[in-house]
Design a protein around this motif. Structure first.
Motif, short mmCIF file in Angstrom:
data_model
loop_
_atom_site.label_atom_id
_atom_site.label_comp_id
_atom_site.label_asym_id
_atom_site.label_seq_id
_atom_site.Cartn_x
_atom_site.Cartn_y
_atom_site.Cartn_z
N LYS A 276 1.08 -1.20 -0.13
CA LYS A 276 0.07 0.08 -0.12
C LYS A 276 0.86 1.24 0.01
O LYS A 276 1.37 1.79 1.15
CB LYS A 276 -0.94 0.15 1.28
CG LYS A 276 -2.06 1.06 1.21
CD LYS A 276 -2.82 0.82 2.40
CE LYS A 276 -3.66 -0.50 2.50
NZ LYS A 276 -4.70 -0.77 3.66
N ASN A 277 0.99 1.85 -1.27
CA ASN A 277 2.12 2.95 -1.33
C ASN A 277 1.62 3.98 -0.49
O ASN A 277 2.35 5.09 0.00
CB ASN A 277 2.16 3.25 -2.75
CG ASN A 277 3.08 2.18 -3.54
OD1 ASN A 277 3.93 1.44 -3.13
ND2 ASN A 277 2.51 1.76 -4.69
N GLN A 278 0.47 4.19 -0.31
CA GLN A 278 -0.21 5.23 0.39
C GLN A 278 0.35 5.53 1.88
O GLN A 278 0.32 6.58 2.54
CB GLN A 278 -1.90 5.57 0.21
CG GLN A 278 -2.20 5.82 -1.16
CD GLN A 278 -3.30 5.42 -1.47
OE1 GLN A 278 -3.69 4.17 -1.92
NE2 GLN A 278 -4.55 6.38 -1.28
N HIS A 279 0.95 4.34 2.37
CA HIS A 279 1.46 4.15 3.73
C HIS A 279 2.78 4.64 3.73
O HIS A 279 3.46 4.64 4.94
CB HIS A 279 1.08 2.80 4.37
CG HIS A 279 -0.12 2.76 4.70
ND1 HIS A 279 -0.70 1.64 5.73
CD2 HIS A 279 -1.44 3.41 4.60
CE1 HIS A 279 -1.88 1.64 5.80
NE2 HIS A 279 -2.13 2.70 5.37
N ALA A 280 3.65 4.78 2.84
CA ALA A 280 4.90 5.07 2.66
C ALA A 280 5.45 6.30 3.47
O ALA A 280 6.59 5.95 4.40
CB ALA A 280 5.52 5.38 1.33
N ASP A 281 4.78 7.44 3.58
CA ASP A 281 5.15 8.36 4.42
C ASP A 281 5.01 8.01 6.00
O ASP A 281 5.88 8.33 6.80
CB ASP A 281 4.61 9.77 4.17
CG ASP A 281 4.79 10.22 2.83
OD1 ASP A 281 5.72 9.88 2.46
OD2 ASP A 281 3.98 10.93 2.46
N GLU A 282 3.94 7.35 6.40
CA GLU A 282 3.59 7.19 7.83
C GLU A 282 4.79 5.82 8.38
O GLU A 282 4.89 5.53 9.48
CB GLU A 282 2.28 6.82 7.77
CG GLU A 282 1.46 7.95 7.97
CD GLU A 282 1.19 8.71 6.58
OE1 GLU A 282 1.00 7.85 5.58
OE2 GLU A 282 1.08 9.88 6.44
#
Length: 337
Positions: A276-282
């Motif tokens: 899930k690339n949208q979790h990369a920052d967190e």
């Protein structure tokens, strides 16, 4: 559960539903019981060789993992899900509906589905058609479909053992179950006239097939207790338990790494995990873990995972898959159709 613990669990669940993304060091992974041993090995290595904590992995089955993965983006949802089959278009669409719109697919190699028993018995050579006739809810008798009447393997074919049909297998949430239905049940029945040219995948529910849950190790234990029974699980579990189990040849081909990797073994399948690339920052550890998993050290011809049952893909396929993960390439719906 005491009141304080119960209150804590409820509060955590509420926070998860709210989907508030908070930075954290620990990667959260769900999914396939077949991929679980490989992912666990990588996770332990990752925890031992980096400054990040060992990722948390839950064995939920491929379907169950993808359902959790596609629930949305944020603190209450997993970062990665393992799958012993490819994501279905319907699952991709559900992800998108819930805001999970940037996913990378990681192809890690191959596995075969073993049809195994206690090595107290002689090895059995069985066809997909014979397995189908043992486990289908309805079978053709004199040109008509009837509820499965077979109780012993020898009822199907006199060459088979005179033993009661008892097969421990995975639940409907499992990618192993999906692959078994497609590669054995559907493949064996699509040319049977009684089914009208359609593959038939309904499995009998009269006790001959026993849903053994997502933990394949439980099937291994039950085969030690019931030496007349068979079990359906990933080849890696057969290899790990070669001192107590023996695999059946299917359509004349034994489950060996070479036969699985070449596709000669008729019940072989590809394995994946999804990021899930949208979790990369967190979750900054997520990409480092994914890159370690895709390294030659893990999935190569001499990689650690081969030693616990992974069948490596050809070098050029590994390199392509590695680049897709390193570049965080987004999966497209058209690729799944």
């Amino acid at each position: 559960m005491n009141r304080i613990l119960k209150t804590t669990v409820i509060a955590a669940a509420v926070m998860g539903v709210a989907g508030v993304a908070q930075a954290r060091d620990q990667v959260r992974i769900v999914g396939s019981s077949t991929v679980y041993p490989f992912a666990s090995y990588v996770a332990e290595e990752f925890g031992a060789t980096t400054d990040y904590p060992t990722p948390v992995i839950e064995s939920t089955g491929s379907g169950g993992g993808l359902r959790l993965f596609c629930n949305g983006v944020g603190e209450g949802t997993p970062d990665i899900t393992n799958a012993s089959r490819r994501m279905k278009p319907s699952e991709f669409e559900r992800c998108a509906e819930n805001g999970v719109t940037d996913i990378t697919e990681a192809f890690i190699g191959y596995d075969g589905i073993a049809f195994a028993q206690s090595n107290a018995n002689e090895a059995m050579d069985v066809s997909r058609e014979q397995i189908f006739l043992a486990l289908a809810a309805q079978v053709p008798v004199d040109g008509e479909l009837v509820d499965n009447p077979y109780t012993n393997w020898s009822d199907i074919d006199a060459s088979l053992p005179d033993r009661e049909i008892a097969v421990y297998g995975p639940p409907t949430t499992s990618g192993t179950r999906d692959a078994f239905e497609e590669l054995v049940m559907e493949a064996a029945s699509e040319d049977m006239e009684a089914y009208g040219g359609e593959g038939y995948t309904d499995i009998r529910a009269d006790g001959a097939f026993i849903d053994a849950g997502e933990n394949d190790n439980l099937i291994v234990q039950r085969l030690a207790e019931n030496t007349d029974a068979f079990g359906i699980f990933g080849y890696s579990f057969l290899e790990e338990n070669a001192d107590t189990l023996i695999g059946s040849s299917i359509d004349g081909v034994a489950p060996t790494p070479d036969a699985i990797g070449s596709g000669e073994y008729p019940v072989s399948r590809s394995m994946f995990f999804y990021v899930k690339n949208q979790h990369a920052d967190e979750v900054p550890a997520m990409y480092e873990y994914a890159n370690l998993f895709m390294s030659e050290q893990m999935i190569g011809d001499l990689g650690y995972l081969k030693g616990i049952g992974l069948i490596p893909a050809p070098a050029e396929m590994r390199e392509q898959a590695r680049e897709e993960v390193a570049n965080h390439e987004p999966l497209e719906l058209a690729e799944l159709k």
